[in-house]
Structure formats: C-alpha cells, structure tokens
Design a protein around this motif. Sequence first.
Motif, mmCIF file in Angstrom:
data_model
loop_
_atom_site.group_PDB
_atom_site.id
_atom_site.type_symbol
_atom_site.label_atom_id
_atom_site.label_comp_id
_atom_site.label_asym_id
_atom_site.label_seq_id
_atom_site.Cartn_x
_atom_site.Cartn_y
_atom_site.Cartn_z
ATOM 1 N N GLN A 65 0.803 -1.221 0.000
ATOM 2 C CA GLN A 65 0.000 0.000 0.000
ATOM 3 C C GLN A 65 0.843 1.282 0.000
ATOM 4 O O GLN A 65 0.703 2.124 -0.885
ATOM 5 N N SER A 66 1.693 1.441 1.013
ATOM 6 C CA SER A 66 2.456 2.693 1.173
ATOM 7 C C SER A 66 3.732 2.374 1.944
ATOM 8 O O SER A 66 3.820 1.320 2.584
ATOM 9 N N PRO A 67 4.734 3.255 1.898
ATOM 10 C CA PRO A 67 5.972 3.017 2.666
ATOM 11 C C PRO A 67 5.688 2.823 4.157
ATOM 12 O O PRO A 67 6.340 2.003 4.810
ATOM 13 N N GLU A 68 4.689 3.569 4.680
ATOM 14 C CA GLU A 68 4.377 3.460 6.112
ATOM 15 C C GLU A 68 3.800 2.086 6.445
ATOM 16 O O GLU A 68 4.222 1.436 7.397
ATOM 17 N N SER A 69 2.832 1.639 5.626
ATOM 18 C CA SER A 69 2.220 0.339 5.908
ATOM 19 C C SER A 69 3.210 -0.799 5.621
ATOM 20 O O SER A 69 3.143 -1.859 6.234
ATOM 21 N N TYR A 70 4.148 -0.550 4.676
ATOM 22 C CA TYR A 70 5.211 -1.529 4.417
ATOM 23 C C TYR A 70 6.043 -1.742 5.682
ATOM 24 O O TYR A 70 6.369 -2.890 6.040
ATOM 25 N N GLU A 71 6.353 -0.617 6.374
ATOM 26 C CA GLU A 71 7.103 -0.718 7.633
ATOM 27 C C GLU A 71 6.309 -1.482 8.688
ATOM 28 O O GLU A 71 6.859 -2.261 9.469
ATOM 29 N N GLN A 72 4.979 -1.260 8.664
ATOM 30 C CA GLN A 72 4.079 -1.976 9.577
ATOM 31 C C GLN A 72 4.182 -3.492 9.337
ATOM 32 O O GLN A 72 4.268 -4.276 10.277
ATOM 33 N N ALA A 73 4.185 -3.878 8.049
ATOM 34 C CA ALA A 73 4.309 -5.298 7.705
ATOM 35 C C ALA A 73 5.662 -5.838 8.162
ATOM 36 O O ALA A 73 5.751 -6.949 8.693
ATOM 37 N N ARG A 74 6.724 -5.024 7.950
ATOM 38 C CA ARG A 74 8.065 -5.437 8.401
ATOM 39 C C ARG A 74 8.097 -5.663 9.902
ATOM 40 O O ARG A 74 8.655 -6.646 10.382
ATOM 41 N N THR A 75 7.491 -4.726 10.634
ATOM 42 C CA THR A 75 7.465 -4.850 12.092
ATOM 43 C C THR A 75 6.756 -6.132 12.505
ATOM 44 O O THR A 75 7.225 -6.854 13.389
ATOM 45 N N PHE A 76 5.618 -6.417 11.835
ATOM 46 C CA PHE A 76 4.882 -7.637 12.189
ATOM 47 C C PHE A 76 5.718 -8.881 11.897
ATOM 48 O O PHE A 76 5.839 -9.778 12.727
ATOM 49 N N VAL A 77 6.330 -8.899 10.698
ATOM 50 C CA VAL A 77 7.106 -10.077 10.291
ATOM 51 C C VAL A 77 8.304 -10.296 11.231
ATOM 52 O O VAL A 77 8.740 -11.429 11.444
ATOM 53 N N HIS A 78 8.831 -9.201 11.801
ATOM 54 C CA HIS A 78 9.980 -9.341 12.694
ATOM 55 C C HIS A 78 9.577 -9.518 14.152
ATOM 56 O O HIS A 78 10.440 -9.674 15.012
ATOM 57 N N SER A 79 8.287 -9.459 14.435
ATOM 58 C CA SER A 79 7.838 -9.669 15.815
ATOM 59 C C SER A 79 7.838 -11.164 16.135
ATOM 60 O O SER A 79 7.901 -12.014 15.243
ATOM 61 N N TRP A 80 7.763 -11.447 17.402
ATOM 62 C CA TRP A 80 7.775 -12.835 17.871
ATOM 63 C C TRP A 80 6.627 -13.628 17.260
ATOM 64 O O TRP A 80 6.815 -14.695 16.708
ATOM 65 N N ILE A 81 5.419 -13.033 17.345
ATOM 66 C CA ILE A 81 4.227 -13.722 16.844
ATOM 67 C C ILE A 81 4.267 -13.832 15.318
ATOM 68 O O ILE A 81 3.857 -14.843 14.746
ATOM 69 N N GLY A 82 4.830 -12.806 14.668
ATOM 70 C CA GLY A 82 4.941 -12.820 13.214
ATOM 71 C C GLY A 82 5.860 -13.926 12.724
ATOM 72 O O GLY A 82 5.559 -14.621 11.745
ATOM 73 N N LYS A 83 6.998 -14.099 13.415
ATOM 74 C CA LYS A 83 7.940 -15.164 13.041
ATOM 75 C C LYS A 83 7.307 -16.537 13.242
ATOM 76 O O LYS A 83 7.448 -17.428 12.405
ATOM 77 N N LEU A 84 6.609 -16.689 14.361
ATOM 78 C CA LEU A 84 5.925 -17.948 14.651
ATOM 79 C C LEU A 84 4.902 -18.254 13.554
ATOM 80 O O LEU A 84 4.794 -19.382 13.067
ATOM 81 N N PHE A 85 4.155 -17.190 13.170
ATOM 82 C CA PHE A 85 3.145 -17.337 12.113
ATOM 83 C C PHE A 85 3.802 -17.765 10.798
ATOM 84 O O PHE A 85 3.338 -18.696 10.136
ATOM 85 N N LEU A 86 4.917 -17.092 10.424
ATOM 86 C CA LEU A 86 5.593 -17.421 9.166
ATOM 87 C C LEU A 86 6.134 -18.851 9.171
ATOM 88 O O LEU A 86 6.052 -19.555 8.170
ATOM 89 N N ILE A 87 6.684 -19.275 10.320
ATOM 90 C CA ILE A 87 7.220 -20.637 10.399
ATOM 91 C C ILE A 87 6.088 -21.663 10.287
ATOM 92 O O ILE A 87 6.206 -22.649 9.557
ATOM 93 N N GLY A 88 4.977 -21.391 10.964
ATOM 94 C CA GLY A 88 3.822 -22.294 10.878
ATOM 95 C C GLY A 88 3.283 -22.383 9.460
ATOM 96 O O GLY A 88 3.030 -23.484 8.944
ATOM 97 N N MET A 89 3.150 -21.224 8.808
ATOM 98 C CA MET A 89 2.638 -21.222 7.439
ATOM 99 C C MET A 89 3.633 -21.883 6.483
ATOM 100 O O MET A 89 3.224 -22.537 5.526
ATOM 101 N N SER A 90 4.931 -21.689 6.748
ATOM 102 C CA SER A 90 5.948 -22.329 5.903
ATOM 103 C C SER A 90 5.838 -23.838 5.979
ATOM 104 O O SER A 90 5.877 -24.525 4.947
ATOM 105 N N TRP A 91 5.693 -24.359 7.207
ATOM 106 C CA TRP A 91 5.545 -25.808 7.318
ATOM 107 C C TRP A 91 4.296 -26.274 6.583
ATOM 108 O O TRP A 91 4.332 -27.237 5.807
#
Lengths: 140, 115
Positions: A65-91
């Motif tokens: 969407q925008s540079p600001e919301s991109y940063e929001q996505a980055r923050t989520f992906v680098h958060s504890w819950i975000g990493k857990l989510f990505l690992i679960g979805m990857s499996w």
Amino acid sequence: MKQHGIWLNNKDYLQVAMSSRPKHLNLYQIRLPLPGFVSILHRISGFGMFAFAWAILWLLQISLQSPESYEQARTFVHSWIGKLFLIGMSWAFLHHFFAGLRFLLLDTHVGVDLQGARRTSWVVLALSIVGTMMVGTSIW
Amino acid sequence: MVARIITGAHYGLKDWLVQRITALVMAVYVLLFAGTVLVCSPASFVEWQALFAPQWMRLASLLFFLSLFWHAWIGMRDILMDYIKPTALRLGLQVVVILLLVAYAAWAIQILWSN
C-alpha cells in the motif's frame, strides 16, 4: 455377484464379505500407517492455510500500500508472533506442496506399491521439516 | 464390501481434475515467484512494489489466487462432507466458505491493482 457358483443378491454378498473379513478396531492397538499420517497432515495443513488466508492477504495488502504500511508489515514479520506465524505457514505450505506432488505421482502410478508409498512418505516428511527449519533459521 | 452403484454424472471426476490443474498452476507460480524474489531480493518498499508493477505479474498473481481459492473450495468441501453430518449445518458452512472465497478473490484483485 457370483459366489461359489451361485448368484447372490447385494444383501447376501454383503453378509459373505463381512463374515469373511477380520475386524480389529482397537484404537489403543492399531495405528495409522505412515502414508495415512502424511495424508492427514496434508488435510490439516490445507485447512490451516485456509483458516489463515485472511492474514496472508492482509500482509500482502499492507506491504504494497504505502511506505508506512510496508514498515508496519516489516514490524509484524519481525515480531515474535509474526515469526511464529511465518514458520507455521511455511511448514503448512511445504508439507502441502510436497505431499501434493506425491499425490500427483500416485495418480501417474508412481510409488503405489507398499515400499514405494512408505519411502515417498518419508521423503515428504523430511523435505517439509528441513525446509521449515531453513526458513526458521533464515528469519530468526 | 460396499455394494457400489454406478452413476453417470462424473461430479467427482471434474473436481478431482480441477484440484490437480489448479495445484499445478499454483506450483508453477510459486516456483517462479520464489526464484524471482531470490534473484531480485527486494529489500525496500519501492523494490517490493516494483515487483508487482508489470501487468503480466498482476495477471499471473491473479491466476494464482483464483486457482488457490478454487482449490481451497474443493478441499474445504471434502472436509465438510467428511466431518459435518447434519445436512443443514453442512450446507450452511459450505455457503459460508463460498462467500468467503469469493470475497477473498475480490480482495486479491483490489490488492493487486490498487497501486
């Protein structure tokens, strides 16, 4: 059907078939064969991805969407819950992907014998776990 | 053991085939997308957005999402048929899944073409 030289109707056939088959359904003693284990994980991983499809769409949306919301996505992906989510979805994705390729091979009559079915089941489990560990180490 | 009755409608064959064709479409897209990301390694918003800018990329992504949602419908329908026995509840849940997936498809179009 024809059995012992006489024609049986469906009801008789059912009785013959049922009486001649041993039944053993003690859930404490029987266990799912390996290909069955891979198969139920295929279903569970597919359901998991369906259940969290909204989160993937949401992440894609804010990342574009925008540079600001991109940063929001980055923050989520680098958060504890975000990493857990990505690992679960990857499996879920990797297992579904490799188990799905295995089903396509079975459709073309590759690996349908007992030994082959077990071997390809191990390969699916190994590839999805190793792949998930690779994703895990690269994002953690 | 089960006395089978042969029917001629081939409902199952169509879904079986669709499940496999959509799977192949998704597999090709995912491999190409993963390869593109590995080669370009977009590290900023501008680079990430540029990846989705070409029209062919938006169309390829849309084909991926439509395949995904069609594939998900067949899988979810199978799951509901296996575990939800009361007909009214199963029908209701199937309608919910269909509406959700159609809404997702519209959402995907909005995401892909809003930039």
